[in-house]
Design a protein around this motif. Structure first.
Motif, PDB file in Angstrom:
ATOM      1  N   SER A  29       1.333  10.518  -4.852  1.00 16.14           N
ATOM      2  CA  SER A  29       0.724   9.196  -4.784  1.00 16.14           C
ATOM      3  C   SER A  29       1.795   8.112  -4.804  1.00 16.14           C
ATOM      4  N   THR A  30       1.459   6.986  -4.182  1.00 17.89           N
ATOM      5  CA  THR A  30       2.345   5.817  -4.232  1.00 17.89           C
ATOM      6  C   THR A  30       1.847   4.811  -5.258  1.00 17.89           C
ATOM      7  N   TYR A  79       8.265   8.169  -1.349  1.00 19.64           N
ATOM      8  CA  TYR A  79       7.274   7.105  -1.185  1.00 19.64           C
ATOM      9  C   TYR A  79       6.604   7.229   0.183  1.00 19.64           C
ATOM     10  N   ASN A  82       4.496  10.440   0.518  1.00 23.91           N
ATOM     11  CA  ASN A  82       3.224  10.283  -0.192  1.00 23.91           C
ATOM     12  C   ASN A  82       2.310   9.282   0.499  1.00 23.91           C
ATOM     13  N   LYS A  83       2.887   8.226   1.061  1.00 20.19           N
ATOM     14  CA  LYS A  83       2.087   7.228   1.785  1.00 20.19           C
ATOM     15  C   LYS A  83       1.396   7.889   2.980  1.00 20.19           C
ATOM     16  N   LYS A  84       2.132   8.726   3.715  1.00 18.42           N
ATOM     17  CA  LYS A  84       1.559   9.433   4.853  1.00 18.42           C
ATOM     18  C   LYS A  84       0.459  10.387   4.380  1.00 18.42           C
ATOM     19  N   GLU A  86      -1.391  10.060   1.730  1.00 18.98           N
ATOM     20  CA  GLU A  86      -2.551   9.257   1.340  1.00 18.98           C
ATOM     21  C   GLU A  86      -3.360   8.819   2.561  1.00 18.98           C
ATOM     22  N   ARG A  87      -2.678   8.455   3.632  1.00 19.84           N
ATOM     23  CA  ARG A  87      -3.383   8.037   4.854  1.00 19.84           C
ATOM     24  C   ARG A  87      -4.154   9.187   5.472  1.00 19.84           C
TER      25      ARG A  87
END
Length: 90
Positions: A29-30, A79, A82-84, A86-87
């Motif tokens: 997670s971010t 970061y 994790n951002k990818k 989450e998307r």
């Protein structure tokens, strides 16, 4: 004596980065992360490294800067991983 205090500062800051990397790697997670803060820290470490190199101060303090930069850089990459992630999950 200034080198000793600079070392203490780098060690104290440096203790937090492995923890941050671990949390980023395990939480996937971010949340609670600021990419701008991370970039500012990276720039700060790069400036410290440049200062040491320009002064010819190739000591253990330079190694501390490099170790800290490595951990922050790993956290920086995580970061975006994790951002990818989450998307893709949303």
């Amino acid at each position: 004596m200034a080198t000793v205090f600079e070392s203490i500062m780098l060690i104290c800051f440096g203790l937090s980065w492995p923890i941050s990397v671990y949390k980023s790697a395990t939480s996937h997670s971010t949340k609670g992360k600021s990419i701008l803060f991370t970039i500012a820290i990276i720039i700060g470490y790069l400036a410290g490294i440049a200062g040491k190199i320009l002064n010819g101060a190739f000591t253990y303090v330079l190694a501390l800067y490099l170790i800290n930069l490595a951990f922050v850089s790993v956290d920086f990459v995580l970061y975006f991983v994790n951002k990818k992630r989450e998307r893709l999950c949303n």
